[in-house]
Scaffold this motif. Structure first.
Motif, PDB file in Angstrom:
ATOM      1  N   UNK A  56      34.512  37.918  36.330  1.00 43.52           N
ATOM      2  CA  UNK A  56      34.630  38.515  37.655  1.00 43.52           C
ATOM      3  C   UNK A  56      33.312  39.221  37.972  1.00 43.52           C
ATOM      4  N   UNK A  57      33.291  39.889  39.109  1.00 35.73           N
ATOM      5  CA  UNK A  57      32.126  40.680  39.490  1.00 35.73           C
ATOM      6  C   UNK A  57      32.426  42.156  39.279  1.00 35.73           C
ATOM      7  N   UNK A  58      31.366  42.940  39.168  1.00 37.55           N
ATOM      8  CA  UNK A  58      31.502  44.383  39.082  1.00 37.55           C
ATOM      9  C   UNK A  58      30.602  44.984  40.146  1.00 37.55           C
ATOM     10  N   UNK A  59      31.079  46.023  40.803  1.00 34.49           N
ATOM     11  CA  UNK A  59      30.328  46.638  41.898  1.00 34.49           C
ATOM     12  C   UNK A  59      30.209  48.143  41.667  1.00 34.49           C
ATOM     13  N   UNK A  60      29.038  48.657  42.023  1.00 32.88           N
ATOM     14  CA  UNK A  60      28.724  50.076  41.852  1.00 32.88           C
ATOM     15  C   UNK A  60      28.050  50.602  43.108  1.00 32.88           C
ATOM     16  N   UNK A  61      27.985  51.914  43.208  1.00 32.09           N
ATOM     17  CA  UNK A  61      27.130  52.537  44.207  1.00 32.09           C
ATOM     18  C   UNK A  61      25.780  52.817  43.552  1.00 32.09           C
ATOM     19  N   UNK A 125      39.607  37.375  47.295  1.00 30.21           N
ATOM     20  CA  UNK A 125      39.040  38.344  46.362  1.00 30.21           C
ATOM     21  C   UNK A 125      40.055  39.451  46.106  1.00 30.21           C
ATOM     22  N   UNK A 126      40.246  39.771  44.846  1.00 29.62           N
ATOM     23  CA  UNK A 126      41.108  40.889  44.455  1.00 29.62           C
ATOM     24  C   UNK A 126      40.202  41.988  43.933  1.00 29.62           C
ATOM     25  N   UNK A 127      40.271  43.154  44.551  1.00 32.16           N
ATOM     26  CA  UNK A 127      39.452  44.311  44.197  1.00 32.16           C
ATOM     27  C   UNK A 127      40.273  45.251  43.330  1.00 32.16           C
ATOM     28  N   UNK A 128      39.666  45.754  42.272  1.00 37.66           N
ATOM     29  CA  UNK A 128      40.371  46.640  41.353  1.00 37.66           C
ATOM     30  C   UNK A 128      39.441  47.761  40.908  1.00 37.66           C
ATOM     31  N   UNK A 129      39.775  49.004  41.283  1.00 40.10           N
ATOM     32  CA  UNK A 129      38.978  50.150  40.868  1.00 40.10           C
ATOM     33  C   UNK A 129      39.117  50.401  39.383  1.00 40.10           C
ATOM     34  N   UNK A 130      38.021  50.782  38.743  1.00 39.03           N
ATOM     35  CA  UNK A 130      38.088  51.133  37.320  1.00 39.03           C
ATOM     36  C   UNK A 130      37.300  52.421  37.044  1.00 39.03           C
ATOM     37  N   UNK A 131      37.492  53.392  37.896  1.00 36.90           N
ATOM     38  CA  UNK A 131      36.927  54.733  37.817  1.00 36.90           C
ATOM     39  C   UNK A 131      35.469  54.803  38.259  1.00 36.90           C
ATOM     40  N   UNK A 132      34.516  54.301  37.453  1.00 38.75           N
ATOM     41  CA  UNK A 132      33.114  54.462  37.834  1.00 38.75           C
ATOM     42  C   UNK A 132      32.578  53.265  38.628  1.00 38.75           C
ATOM     43  N   UNK A 133      33.382  52.221  38.751  1.00 35.65           N
ATOM     44  CA  UNK A 133      32.978  51.030  39.487  1.00 35.65           C
ATOM     45  C   UNK A 133      34.250  50.324  39.955  1.00 35.65           C
ATOM     46  N   UNK A 136      35.710  42.726  41.169  1.00 41.99           N
ATOM     47  CA  UNK A 136      36.091  41.783  42.214  1.00 41.99           C
ATOM     48  C   UNK A 136      36.415  40.470  41.509  1.00 41.99           C
ATOM     49  N   UNK A 137      37.661  40.056  41.599  1.00 46.00           N
ATOM     50  CA  UNK A 137      38.186  38.882  40.898  1.00 46.00           C
ATOM     51  C   UNK A 137      38.635  37.821  41.883  1.00 46.00           C
ATOM     52  N   UNK A 138      38.631  36.585  41.447  1.00 43.52           N
ATOM     53  CA  UNK A 138      39.471  35.588  42.083  1.00 43.52           C
ATOM     54  C   UNK A 138      40.861  35.884  41.515  1.00 43.52           C
ATOM     55  N   UNK A 139      41.869  36.142  42.334  1.00 45.31           N
ATOM     56  CA  UNK A 139      43.164  36.544  41.781  1.00 45.31           C
ATOM     57  C   UNK A 139      43.799  35.485  40.875  1.00 45.31           C
TER      58      UNK A 139
END
Length: 167
Positions: A56-61, A125-133, A136-139
């Motif tokens: 999947x992808x990972x996203x941050x600020x 796209x399925x977005x899932x928070x994991x605290x610090x980031x 983004x998954x294909x469900x």
């Protein structure tokens, strides 16, 4: 900048032919608080890369990058990693290969094409928070993956079903 907030929550978004999708509102609010635009307007930049452990992808600020870099340097110093070795450079290359992507006030942004392909994200796209980031998954990939918590899989399936998406 105000104190950092955690990325909590989840959501499903449809990805159009150009790769545009909207970040769910709870995750978008955390992005706005953690990395507000200097001009005070809505929107900003999200950093998107391929997750090191999941398909999947990972996203941050942007604010997270300094923290992550400091953690990496500390871990490498504790492990006495030697420059020039693959063990030293691989996590640096992975961490530095994120793509800065602008998003608008409603959270719409374009998933970078290469990252999207590497994560197997097509139309959903399925977005899932994991605290610090956030991930983004294909469900479909999330539900099929052995390393994903069963309750997360069930949430993804329910949220897709409620949007009329069959997995």
């Amino acid at each position: 900048m105000s104190e950092r907030v955690d990325y909590l929550g989840k959501g499903v978004g449809l990805v159009d032919d150009k790769g545009r999708v909207a970040i769910p509102s709870t995750l978008r609010a955390a992005l706005a608080q953690n990395a507000p635009r200097p001009d005070g307007k809505d929107g900003g930049t999200v950093l998107v890369g391929v997750h090191p452990d999941f398909p999947c992808l990972i996203a941050h600020d942007r604010g997270y990058i300094e923290f992550a870099k400091n953690q990496l340097v500390q871990r490498q110093a504790e492990a006495n990693a030697h420059t020039g070795s693959a063990a030293y450079y691989a996590p640096r290359m992975r961490g530095a290969s994120v793509e800065p992507v602008p998003f608008d006030g409603s959270g719409r942004f374009i998933l970078p094409a290469a990252e999207r392909e590497l994560a197997g994200i097509s139309d959903i796209a399925f977005f899932l928070g994991d605290y610090e980031s956030f991930m983004i998954w294909d469900p479909r990939a999330l539900v099929a993956h052995d390393g994903v918590d069963e309750m997360v899989k069930r949430h993804a399936a329910i949220m897709c079903r409620d949007k009329g998406i069959a997995l």
